[in-house]
Design a protein around this motif. Structure first.
Motif, mmCIF file in Angstrom:
data_model
loop_
_atom_site.group_PDB
_atom_site.id
_atom_site.type_symbol
_atom_site.label_atom_id
_atom_site.label_comp_id
_atom_site.label_asym_id
_atom_site.label_seq_id
_atom_site.Cartn_x
_atom_site.Cartn_y
_atom_site.Cartn_z
ATOM 1 N N SER A 64 0.841 -1.207 0.000
ATOM 2 C CA SER A 64 0.000 0.000 0.000
ATOM 3 C C SER A 64 0.874 1.255 0.000
ATOM 4 C CB SER A 64 -0.924 -0.005 1.217
ATOM 5 O OG SER A 64 -1.807 -1.108 1.180
ATOM 6 N N SER A 65 1.972 1.212 0.758
ATOM 7 C CA SER A 65 2.895 2.355 0.767
ATOM 8 C C SER A 65 3.501 2.573 -0.621
ATOM 9 C CB SER A 65 4.003 2.129 1.796
ATOM 10 O OG SER A 65 3.458 1.998 3.097
ATOM 11 N N LEU A 66 3.882 1.478 -1.291
ATOM 12 C CA LEU A 66 4.413 1.604 -2.649
ATOM 13 C C LEU A 66 3.367 2.193 -3.591
ATOM 14 C CD1 LEU A 66 6.407 -1.736 -3.116
ATOM 15 C CD2 LEU A 66 7.342 0.569 -2.836
ATOM 16 N N ALA A 67 2.099 1.730 -3.443
ATOM 17 C CA ALA A 67 1.036 2.257 -4.297
ATOM 18 C C ALA A 67 0.813 3.745 -4.036
ATOM 19 C CB ALA A 67 -0.258 1.481 -4.067
ATOM 20 N N ALA A 68 0.840 4.147 -2.752
ATOM 21 C CA ALA A 68 0.673 5.570 -2.414
ATOM 22 C C ALA A 68 1.813 6.405 -2.994
ATOM 23 C CB ALA A 68 0.596 5.739 -0.901
ATOM 24 N N SER A 69 3.037 5.874 -2.896
ATOM 25 C CA SER A 69 4.183 6.590 -3.478
ATOM 26 C C SER A 69 4.024 6.728 -4.989
ATOM 27 C CB SER A 69 5.481 5.862 -3.142
ATOM 28 O OG SER A 69 5.673 5.780 -1.751
ATOM 29 N N ALA A 70 3.565 5.654 -5.646
ATOM 30 C CA ALA A 70 3.372 5.705 -7.095
ATOM 31 C C ALA A 70 2.317 6.743 -7.465
ATOM 32 C CB ALA A 70 2.966 4.321 -7.617
ATOM 33 N N ARG A 71 1.237 6.840 -6.651
ATOM 34 C CA ARG A 71 0.221 7.866 -6.929
ATOM 35 C C ARG A 71 0.799 9.266 -6.774
ATOM 36 N NH1 ARG A 71 -3.114 4.065 -4.241
ATOM 37 N NH2 ARG A 71 -2.773 5.122 -2.233
ATOM 38 N N ASP A 72 1.634 9.465 -5.755
ATOM 39 C CA ASP A 72 2.277 10.780 -5.584
ATOM 40 C C ASP A 72 3.166 11.103 -6.782
ATOM 41 O OD1 ASP A 72 1.033 11.088 -3.178
ATOM 42 O OD2 ASP A 72 2.738 10.439 -1.965
ATOM 43 N N TRP A 73 3.919 10.103 -7.249
ATOM 44 C CA TRP A 73 4.798 10.340 -8.407
ATOM 45 C C TRP A 73 3.979 10.677 -9.653
ATOM 46 C CZ3 TRP A 73 7.646 5.247 -6.956
ATOM 47 C CH2 TRP A 73 8.495 5.487 -5.857
ATOM 48 N N SER A 74 2.846 9.982 -9.831
ATOM 49 C CA SER A 74 2.017 10.254 -11.013
ATOM 50 C C SER A 74 1.447 11.659 -10.989
ATOM 51 C CB SER A 74 0.887 9.229 -11.115
ATOM 52 O OG SER A 74 -0.026 9.383 -10.042
ATOM 53 N N SER A 75 1.275 12.224 -9.764
ATOM 54 C CA SER A 75 0.759 13.596 -9.658
ATOM 55 C C SER A 75 1.870 14.628 -9.675
ATOM 56 C CB SER A 75 -0.069 13.748 -8.374
ATOM 57 O OG SER A 75 0.729 13.541 -7.219
ATOM 58 N N ALA B 269 4.659 14.673 -7.570
ATOM 59 C CA ALA B 269 5.389 14.847 -6.306
ATOM 60 C C ALA B 269 6.551 13.859 -6.256
ATOM 61 C CB ALA B 269 4.445 14.637 -5.123
ATOM 62 N N PHE B 270 7.615 14.195 -6.987
ATOM 63 C CA PHE B 270 8.744 13.267 -7.084
ATOM 64 C C PHE B 270 9.654 13.299 -5.861
ATOM 65 C CE2 PHE B 270 7.611 13.907 -11.549
ATOM 66 C CZ PHE B 270 7.518 12.583 -11.955
ATOM 67 N N ASP B 271 9.368 14.187 -4.900
ATOM 68 C CA ASP B 271 10.169 14.193 -3.687
ATOM 69 C C ASP B 271 9.700 13.110 -2.707
ATOM 70 O OD1 ASP B 271 7.749 15.433 -3.388
ATOM 71 O OD2 ASP B 271 8.469 16.923 -1.945
ATOM 72 N N THR B 272 8.556 12.470 -2.984
ATOM 73 C CA THR B 272 8.078 11.361 -2.155
ATOM 74 C C THR B 272 9.002 10.155 -2.338
ATOM 75 O OG1 THR B 272 5.797 12.119 -2.375
ATOM 76 C CG2 THR B 272 6.128 9.839 -1.686
ATOM 77 N N ARG B 273 9.240 9.416 -1.236
ATOM 78 C CA ARG B 273 10.085 8.239 -1.308
ATOM 79 C C ARG B 273 9.343 7.033 -0.716
ATOM 80 N NH1 ARG B 273 11.877 10.683 -4.526
ATOM 81 N NH2 ARG B 273 13.969 11.496 -4.854
ATOM 82 N N ALA B 274 9.452 5.908 -1.377
ATOM 83 C CA ALA B 274 8.820 4.679 -0.899
ATOM 84 C C ALA B 274 9.558 4.185 0.340
ATOM 85 C CB ALA B 274 8.838 3.617 -1.993
ATOM 86 N N PRO B 275 8.827 3.817 1.433
ATOM 87 C CA PRO B 275 9.491 3.374 2.674
ATOM 88 C C PRO B 275 10.048 1.958 2.537
ATOM 89 C CG PRO B 275 7.104 3.202 2.899
ATOM 90 C CD PRO B 275 7.348 3.859 1.565
ATOM 91 N N SER B 276 10.950 1.629 3.439
ATOM 92 C CA SER B 276 11.512 0.274 3.455
ATOM 93 C C SER B 276 10.566 -0.671 4.202
ATOM 94 C CB SER B 276 12.890 0.277 4.126
ATOM 95 O OG SER B 276 12.773 0.760 5.460
ATOM 96 N N SER B 277 10.785 -1.966 4.059
ATOM 97 C CA SER B 277 9.943 -2.963 4.726
ATOM 98 C C SER B 277 10.819 -4.101 5.223
ATOM 99 C CB SER B 277 8.883 -3.496 3.758
ATOM 100 O OG SER B 277 9.487 -4.309 2.759
ATOM 101 N N GLU B 278 10.167 -5.106 5.873
ATOM 102 C CA GLU B 278 10.903 -6.236 6.410
ATOM 103 C C GLU B 278 11.253 -7.266 5.362
ATOM 104 O OE1 GLU B 278 8.348 -9.010 8.691
ATOM 105 O OE2 GLU B 278 6.791 -7.484 8.417
ATOM 106 N N PHE B 279 10.706 -7.093 4.148
ATOM 107 C CA PHE B 279 10.961 -8.062 3.081
ATOM 108 C C PHE B 279 12.097 -7.546 2.187
ATOM 109 C CE2 PHE B 279 6.490 -8.450 4.233
ATOM 110 C CZ PHE B 279 6.411 -9.808 4.524
ATOM 111 N N PRO B 280 13.193 -8.271 2.089
ATOM 112 C CA PRO B 280 14.325 -7.811 1.256
ATOM 113 C C PRO B 280 13.925 -7.582 -0.193
ATOM 114 C CG PRO B 280 14.984 -9.657 2.657
ATOM 115 C CD PRO B 280 13.496 -9.540 2.785
ATOM 116 N N ALA C 269 12.331 7.485 -9.384
ATOM 117 C CA ALA C 269 11.661 8.761 -9.107
ATOM 118 C C ALA C 269 12.666 9.907 -9.083
ATOM 119 C CB ALA C 269 10.911 8.678 -7.779
ATOM 120 N N ALA C 270 13.826 9.678 -8.456
ATOM 121 C CA ALA C 270 14.852 10.725 -8.417
ATOM 122 C C ALA C 270 15.348 11.059 -9.822
ATOM 123 C CB ALA C 270 16.017 10.272 -7.529
ATOM 124 N N GLU C 271 15.566 10.004 -10.628
ATOM 125 C CA GLU C 271 16.023 10.227 -11.997
ATOM 126 C C GLU C 271 14.970 10.971 -12.816
ATOM 127 O OE1 GLU C 271 18.527 10.054 -15.336
ATOM 128 O OE2 GLU C 271 18.911 9.686 -13.199
#
Length: 598
Positions: A207-218, A220-231, A244-246
């Motif tokens: 869900s966090s990745l999806a929210a970040s993707a929605r921000d990028w589509s609008s 807001a490229f300064d948004t960053r996807a958070p880390s998780s417990e899954f490598p 996103a940075a690129e």
């Protein structure tokens, strides 16, 4: 129903139709897969177990009937059948060779049908052990049968048959089936719990990745996807953050480049228009809109509608259709008619067609300067041809002329040579005044009375020859910042013209005064034939004459008033010609307020 109630009802309806969440879909998917797997594995296993049970029962019955057949006694058939079937769940029958039932553990042999047509009994009475599975006509249920021959004194005395009902087989397998079902249910519950737990742990980072993707589509490229417990998800979020940075850097660079390009296009001295393959305007810089009188919202309109110029539309069409560079001069009509040099360059479109970029250069001034140059060359040639021709003619005439005629011829040649010299001097003066690289004028405080007096003195000899009078009147306190020599030359030219074209014995009036608005005004008036209104704006052009024949006769070069205009322009002032009441002309020089000094 109130609006608020309707809104709540609509909201509940939308919520009722809301798609299932990620955990629910995961659980449903896992349970569905598990069920399908259990069915796919369990059904064949159950069928195989049932078949194995039947085969096992059949084999067991065949072995049992073979063993019991060795002890069977047809003479004590009922007793043998009852004792053999006791507590075994089997049905034991003894059938004689003629098909009559001699003994049966579950029925009255006397009431039973003849069994000679039973397949397994037919084979057993023939000496071969046999088995079969079929419905029992006596008991009305599916049975497993096994039969073996019974020998007495070396011959077949009867056939022993054992039978077992299939429901009894199912009853024997029921505990195993129930255990399998319980195990499957436990497995399903454990799997569902594991799926829910895992899906919930996965749902949050996804869900966090999806929210970040929605921000990028609008944007807001300064948004960053958070880390998780899954490598694996950490690798994905890291890659997405880098992307996103690129993208942010590239978009910023693109926007900066777009602004620079827009600034360059807006600052271009040439007009620039880009059109698509349908000739709709994509971009037009401000200069192009000024040259063609285009509206600010012309983007998207057809080039003909936007520019209002058929020749421009035809040029763009030819460039787009032929995919070749086109160039043409055309006229743009408006408040001011302009001559434009248009260059059209094709640009390729993704669908294989071509648009065009039109560069518009305003060459109106160049055309005018070219015309002025041609007129100048023509006028100079014409002005010099007459005196040169006359001088050559009179010099040739000197060879055979008398002393008296020779003297007269030399006088005429000398006058024309002086006229040519004066013309050359005026041309050099004009060239110096028009030189854009000439140093700034040397300005000084000049008395208007003094400059009028000096100009009058310069013209005194000509006034004497014409028996004319130069009248001066000026405000003694009027002083101004000017180049004294150039201002005097301008006044001399005006006075000489007034003397030249005025009547013999006439009066030339020269005046200077402040006009009350901070300007210094000089006027030179004569009583000559005057200047027609249609010629008053053109008499300051080079070589322009109202009366060409009389001007040459009086020795004018046609450049004096042009010099006056350039001197006034150099001072930031102006000169004009007006009609004088009672006949004649008045030439008015006005110097601007910033040149005034008192």
């Amino acid at each position: 129903m109130t609006h608020a109630a309707h809104t709540r009802r609509s909201a509940r309806h939308r919520q009722s139709r809301k798609p299932a969440g990620f955990p629910t879909r995961i659980v449903a998917l896992v349970l569905g897969t598990l069920t399908a797997g259990l069915v796919a594995v369990g059904l064949p296993a159950a069928l195989a177990m049932a078949g194995l049970n039947r085969d096992s029962a059949r084999s067991s019955l065949e072995a049992t009937v073979g063993a019991l057949a060795a002890f069977a006694d047809p003479d004590r058939a009922d007793e043998f059948c009852d004792s053999s079937a006791m507590d075994s769940g089997l049905r034991v029958s003894l059938v004689l060779p003629d098909g009559r039932v001699a003994g049966d553990s579950r029925g009255d042999p006397a009431s039973m049908d003849n069994h000679l047509n039973r397949p397994e009994l037919m084979q057993a009475l023939a000496g071969r052990p046999a088995s079969a599975i079929r419905p029992s006509s006596t008991l009305g249920q599916d049975m497993v049968y096994a039969a073996a021959p019974v020998y007495k004194d070396g011959s077949i005395a009867a056939a022993l048959r054992l039978s077992l009902a299939l429901p009894d087989l199912r009853a024997r397998a029921q505990p195993y089936i129930q255990a399998s079902l319980v195990g499957s249910a436990i497995l399903a519950v454990l799997t569902a719990w594991a799926a829910v737990t895992l899906s919930r742990r996965l749902s949050k980072p996804l869900s966090s990745l999806a929210a970040s993707a929605r921000d990028w589509s609008s944007g807001a490229f300064d948004t960053r996807a958070p880390s998780s417990e899954f490598p694996e998800l950490n690798q994905l979020s890291g890659a997405l953050n880098a992307m996103a940075a690129e993208l942010s850097e590239r978009i910023a660079s693109s926007e900066s480049l777009g602004r620079e390009l827009s600034a360059i296009l807006d600052a271009l001295g040439e007009g620039l228009i880009a059109v698509d393959p349908d000739l709709a305007v994509i971009r037009a810089n401000p200069r192009a809109k000024i040259l063609l009188g285009m509206a600010n919202d012309s983007e998207g309109s057809h080039i003909l509608k936007a520019g209002g110029n058929a020749a421009l539309s035809e040029l763009a069409t030819a460039c787009a259709l032929q995919a070749q560079r086109q160039e043409s001069e055309l006229l743009a009509f408006g408040p001011e008619t302009r001559t434009l040099l248009v260059t059209a360059q094709p640009i390729a479109w993704p669908d294989g067609r071509h648009g065009a970029v039109l560069a518009l250069a305003d060459i109106t001034r160049l055309k005018k300067l070219e015309q002025v140059r041609r007129d100048f060359v023509s006028n100079v040639s014409h002005e010099l041809r007459t005196p040169i021709t006359l001088i050559r003619g009179f010099l040739e005439a000197l060879e055979d002329a008398s002393p008296q005629d020779a003297q007269r011829f030399l006088g005429i040649a000398s006058r024309h040579a002086e006229r040519m010299g004066a013309m050359v001097e005026d041309l050099l003066t004009l060239a110096a005044l028009e030189d854009g690289d000439r140093p700034a004028l040397s300005m000084e405080s000049v008395s208007a009375t003094l400059v009028l007096s000096r100009a009058s003195e310069t013209c005194s000899l000509m006034a004497t020859e014409r028996s004319a009078t130069i009248s001066l009147r000026a405000d003694p306190a009027l002083r101004l910042l000017a180049s004294a020599g150039l201002l005097e030359q301008a006044l001399v030219n005006l006075m000489q013209n007034a003397l030249r074209y005025g009547p013999q014995g006439g009066i030339v009036e020269a005046e200077a005064w402040p006009d009350g608005q901070g300007n210094a005004v000089f006027t030179v008036a004569d009583r000559g034939p005057g200047i027609p209104e249609k010629d008053r704006t053109r008499i300051f052009e080079r070589f322009y004459r109202v009366d060409k024949a009389r001007s040459r006769e009086l020795g004018g070069t046609g450049l004096g008033l042009a010099i006056v205009r350039h001197i006034c322009n150099a001072h930031g002032g102006s000169v004009r010609a007006e009609a004088r009441e009672g006949g004649g002309s008045v030439f008015v020089i006005v110097l601007p307020a910033q040149a005034l000094h008192s």
